[in-house]
Scaffold this motif. Sequence first.
Motif, mmCIF file in Angstrom:
data_model
loop_
_atom_site.group_PDB
_atom_site.id
_atom_site.type_symbol
_atom_site.label_atom_id
_atom_site.label_comp_id
_atom_site.label_asym_id
_atom_site.label_seq_id
_atom_site.Cartn_x
_atom_site.Cartn_y
_atom_site.Cartn_z
ATOM 1 N N MET A 1 -8.092 -1.685 2.311
ATOM 2 C CA MET A 1 -7.333 -0.402 2.971
ATOM 3 C C MET A 1 -7.952 0.915 3.273
ATOM 4 S SD MET A 1 -3.595 0.233 4.188
ATOM 5 C CE MET A 1 -2.733 1.471 5.231
ATOM 6 N N CYS B 1 0.764 -1.204 -0.058
ATOM 7 C CA CYS B 1 0.246 -0.161 0.133
ATOM 8 C C CYS B 1 0.947 1.333 -0.427
ATOM 9 C CB CYS B 1 -1.146 0.161 1.306
ATOM 10 S SG CYS B 1 -2.114 -1.171 1.198
ATOM 11 N N ILE C 1 1.135 8.767 7.314
ATOM 12 C CA ILE C 1 -0.180 7.816 8.296
ATOM 13 C C ILE C 1 0.092 8.419 9.588
ATOM 14 C CG2 ILE C 1 -0.459 5.687 8.778
ATOM 15 C CD1 ILE C 1 -0.992 6.211 6.162
ATOM 16 N N GLN D 1 -3.377 9.989 5.845
ATOM 17 C CA GLN D 1 -3.093 10.249 5.464
ATOM 18 C C GLN D 1 -2.053 12.243 5.860
ATOM 19 O OE1 GLN D 1 -0.435 8.728 2.386
ATOM 20 N NE2 GLN D 1 1.331 9.337 3.994
ATOM 21 N N CYS E 1 -6.628 4.885 5.107
ATOM 22 C CA CYS E 1 -5.641 5.279 5.748
ATOM 23 C C CYS E 1 -6.464 6.845 6.089
ATOM 24 C CB CYS E 1 -4.672 5.083 5.252
ATOM 25 S SG CYS E 1 -4.093 6.122 3.782
ATOM 26 N N TYR F 1 -14.229 5.387 9.084
ATOM 27 C CA TYR F 1 -14.240 3.972 7.827
ATOM 28 C C TYR F 1 -15.326 2.775 8.546
ATOM 29 C CZ TYR F 1 -11.378 2.239 12.873
ATOM 30 O OH TYR F 1 -11.448 1.921 14.484
ATOM 31 N N SER G 1 -4.484 3.211 9.953
ATOM 32 C CA SER G 1 -5.005 2.990 8.926
ATOM 33 C C SER G 1 -5.919 1.509 9.707
ATOM 34 C CB SER G 1 -3.944 2.254 8.090
ATOM 35 O OG SER G 1 -3.343 1.608 8.995
#
Length: 212
Positions: free
Chosen positions: A158, A83, A109, A162, A160, A202, A112
């Motif tokens: 996934m 990734c 990151i 950032q 995430c 998420y 995640s």
Amino acid sequence: MLWATSVLVKGREMLLLVLGVLLLLFSTLDVWYFLRGVQVFVKAWFQPRISDILAEQSIDGVVLPHDLDYMGHMNNSRYLRECDFARFHHYMRNGLFMASHKLGAKMVIGASTIRYRRSLAFREAFEIRTKVLGWDEKAFYLEQRFVSKKDGFVSAIMLCRQNVVHCSPERIIEFVCKRKVSSKVVAKSVNCLQRKSFHLIYIVLLINLIFQ
């Protein structure tokens, strides 16, 4: 005869020196990681630029011997590693990498989560599909999918966050697009982005992915 022997000895010494340096490098550094990074950079550099920041992009991969765990399939940690390369490739093609570099920004990151749906076997070809879902005043939010080329099955997903350091996503986007863009307009698929809770984001996205 003596000259030939001297050349042969020097050749062996040089070979031993090279092997020693390589052994030192491979034992202290993750050499394959840096080589892969260079390969991704060169590949993305010569590919056409993607003007749509929200456009999905893909990068190909294959499960190699050093990706395997003791069960014979791709190690869980390798998904996160792949990734990394996929995001780098994505940022190179849509201009976010060069823009952040010119503005002195760093992207790291911040959080995640990944859902494993089916393992990837040895020599199985796959592609990672990456897209920017949106951003707020501190971070970009991305989705990355591992899609098997064997049957198109999504093996892992996934999500995430950032984080952007020493700058802001809005400024980077403005630098790339040459105009100010509101994240509320861009993040059509993430209505809760403005709530500043990555956990909410998420959870909502995973529910959508499970039932879609």
